[in-house]
Write a protein that holds these residues in place. Structure first.
Motif, PDB file in Angstrom:
ATOM      1  N   MET A   1       0.847  -1.169   0.000  1.00  0.00           N
ATOM      2  CA  MET A   1       0.000   0.000   0.000  1.00  0.00           C
ATOM      3  C   MET A   1       0.898   1.239   0.000  1.00  0.00           C
ATOM      4  N   SER A   2       0.608   2.181  -0.879  1.00  0.00           N
ATOM      5  CA  SER A   2       1.415   3.390  -0.973  1.00  0.00           C
ATOM      6  C   SER A   2       1.040   4.385   0.130  1.00  0.00           C
ATOM      7  N   TRP A   3       1.885   5.423   0.269  1.00  0.00           N
ATOM      8  CA  TRP A   3       1.645   6.450   1.292  1.00  0.00           C
ATOM      9  C   TRP A   3       0.295   7.119   1.081  1.00  0.00           C
ATOM     10  N   LEU A   4       0.004   7.448  -0.154  1.00  0.00           N
ATOM     11  CA  LEU A   4      -1.246   8.143  -0.451  1.00  0.00           C
ATOM     12  C   LEU A   4      -2.457   7.277  -0.110  1.00  0.00           C
ATOM     13  N   ASP A   5      -2.376   5.990  -0.413  1.00  0.00           N
ATOM     14  CA  ASP A   5      -3.468   5.082  -0.074  1.00  0.00           C
ATOM     15  C   ASP A   5      -3.657   4.974   1.435  1.00  0.00           C
ATOM     16  N   MET A   6      -2.537   4.935   2.173  1.00  0.00           N
ATOM     17  CA  MET A   6      -2.628   4.850   3.636  1.00  0.00           C
ATOM     18  C   MET A   6      -3.250   6.116   4.213  1.00  0.00           C
ATOM     19  N   VAL A   7      -2.875   7.274   3.671  1.00  0.00           N
ATOM     20  CA  VAL A   7      -3.436   8.542   4.160  1.00  0.00           C
ATOM     21  C   VAL A   7      -4.933   8.599   3.866  1.00  0.00           C
ATOM     22  N   LYS A   8      -5.324   8.222   2.651  1.00  0.00           N
ATOM     23  CA  LYS A   8      -6.741   8.228   2.284  1.00  0.00           C
ATOM     24  C   LYS A   8      -7.546   7.285   3.173  1.00  0.00           C
ATOM     25  N   LYS A   9      -7.011   6.093   3.409  1.00  0.00           N
ATOM     26  CA  LYS A   9      -7.714   5.120   4.238  1.00  0.00           C
ATOM     27  C   LYS A   9      -7.821   5.607   5.681  1.00  0.00           C
ATOM     28  N   ALA A  10      -6.753   6.215   6.204  1.00  0.00           N
ATOM     29  CA  ALA A  10      -6.765   6.716   7.579  1.00  0.00           C
ATOM     30  C   ALA A  10      -7.773   7.856   7.730  1.00  0.00           C
ATOM     31  N   ILE A  11      -7.816   8.764   6.773  1.00  0.00           N
ATOM     32  CA  ILE A  11      -8.746   9.897   6.848  1.00  0.00           C
ATOM     33  C   ILE A  11     -10.185   9.406   6.736  1.00  0.00           C
ATOM     34  N   GLY A  12     -10.454   8.550   5.783  1.00  0.00           N
ATOM     35  CA  GLY A  12     -11.814   8.038   5.607  1.00  0.00           C
ATOM     36  C   GLY A  12     -12.301   7.266   6.819  1.00  0.00           C
ATOM     37  N   THR A  13     -11.448   6.397   7.353  1.00  0.00           N
ATOM     38  CA  THR A  13     -11.828   5.612   8.524  1.00  0.00           C
ATOM     39  C   THR A  13     -11.980   6.499   9.752  1.00  0.00           C
ATOM     40  N   GLY A  14     -11.111   7.498   9.900  1.00  0.00           N
ATOM     41  CA  GLY A  14     -11.205   8.412  11.036  1.00  0.00           C
ATOM     42  C   GLY A  14     -12.497   9.203  11.033  1.00  0.00           C
ATOM     43  N   ILE A  15     -12.885   9.689   9.875  1.00  0.00           N
ATOM     44  CA  ILE A  15     -14.136  10.455   9.777  1.00  0.00           C
ATOM     45  C   ILE A  15     -15.338   9.553  10.034  1.00  0.00           C
ATOM     46  N   LEU A  16     -15.320   8.352   9.465  1.00  0.00           N
ATOM     47  CA  LEU A  16     -16.429   7.425   9.660  1.00  0.00           C
ATOM     48  C   LEU A  16     -16.571   7.024  11.130  1.00  0.00           C
ATOM     49  N   CYS A  17     -15.474   6.668  11.769  1.00  0.00           N
ATOM     50  CA  CYS A  17     -15.535   6.268  13.182  1.00  0.00           C
ATOM     51  C   CYS A  17     -15.949   7.435  14.072  1.00  0.00           C
ATOM     52  N   SER A  18     -15.493   8.626  13.753  1.00  0.00           N
ATOM     53  CA  SER A  18     -15.883   9.791  14.527  1.00  0.00           C
ATOM     54  C   SER A  18     -17.379  10.054  14.390  1.00  0.00           C
ATOM     55  N   LEU A  19     -17.906   9.943  13.181  1.00  0.00           N
ATOM     56  CA  LEU A  19     -19.343  10.124  12.974  1.00  0.00           C
ATOM     57  C   LEU A  19     -20.150   9.081  13.733  1.00  0.00           C
ATOM     58  N   LEU A  20     -19.709   7.841  13.687  1.00  0.00           N
ATOM     59  CA  LEU A  20     -20.426   6.784  14.402  1.00  0.00           C
ATOM     60  C   LEU A  20     -20.376   6.999  15.908  1.00  0.00           C
ATOM     61  N   TYR A  21     -19.204   7.300  16.434  1.00  0.00           N
ATOM     62  CA  TYR A  21     -19.040   7.474  17.872  1.00  0.00           C
ATOM     63  C   TYR A  21     -19.821   8.688  18.386  1.00  0.00           C
ATOM     64  N   HIS A  22     -19.615   9.825  17.755  1.00  0.00           N
ATOM     65  CA  HIS A  22     -20.276  11.038  18.227  1.00  0.00           C
ATOM     66  C   HIS A  22     -21.767  11.052  17.874  1.00  0.00           C
ATOM     67  N   GLY A  23     -22.138  10.389  16.793  1.00  0.00           N
ATOM     68  CA  GLY A  23     -23.549  10.241  16.469  1.00  0.00           C
ATOM     69  C   GLY A  23     -24.280   9.426  17.519  1.00  0.00           C
ATOM     70  N   THR A  24     -23.616   8.364  17.988  1.00  0.00           N
ATOM     71  CA  THR A  24     -24.206   7.554  19.054  1.00  0.00           C
ATOM     72  C   THR A  24     -24.354   8.362  20.339  1.00  0.00           C
TER      73      THR A  24
END
Length: 61
Positions: free
Chosen positions: A1-24
């Motif tokens: 996995m390239s650096w750009l792919d890791m950054v994209k995956k980290a940002i997407g997962t971070g936003i999704l988990c934050s929405l789920l956690y704070h939404g709950t």
């Protein structure tokens, strides 16, 4: 996995988990501050990126 792919995956997962956690929390009626949402999201993204980076190093050996 390239650096750009890791950054994209980290940002997407971070936003999704934050929405789920704070939404709950919001649904349960807990008070939510924008500062805590931002801190949680940034820390999650950084830690998840470090984890992805370390996992990719172990896979190369």
């Amino acid at each position: 996995m390239s650096w750009l792919d890791m950054v994209k995956k980290a940002i997407g997962t971070g936003i999704l988990c934050s929405l789920l956690y704070h939404g709950t929390l919001f649904i349960m009626g807990q008070p939510i501050m924008i500062k805590s949402v931002m801190v949680f999201t940034v820390v999650f993204i950084v830690l998840y990126f470090i984890w992805l980076f370390m996992a990719s190093l172990g896979r190369k050996k």
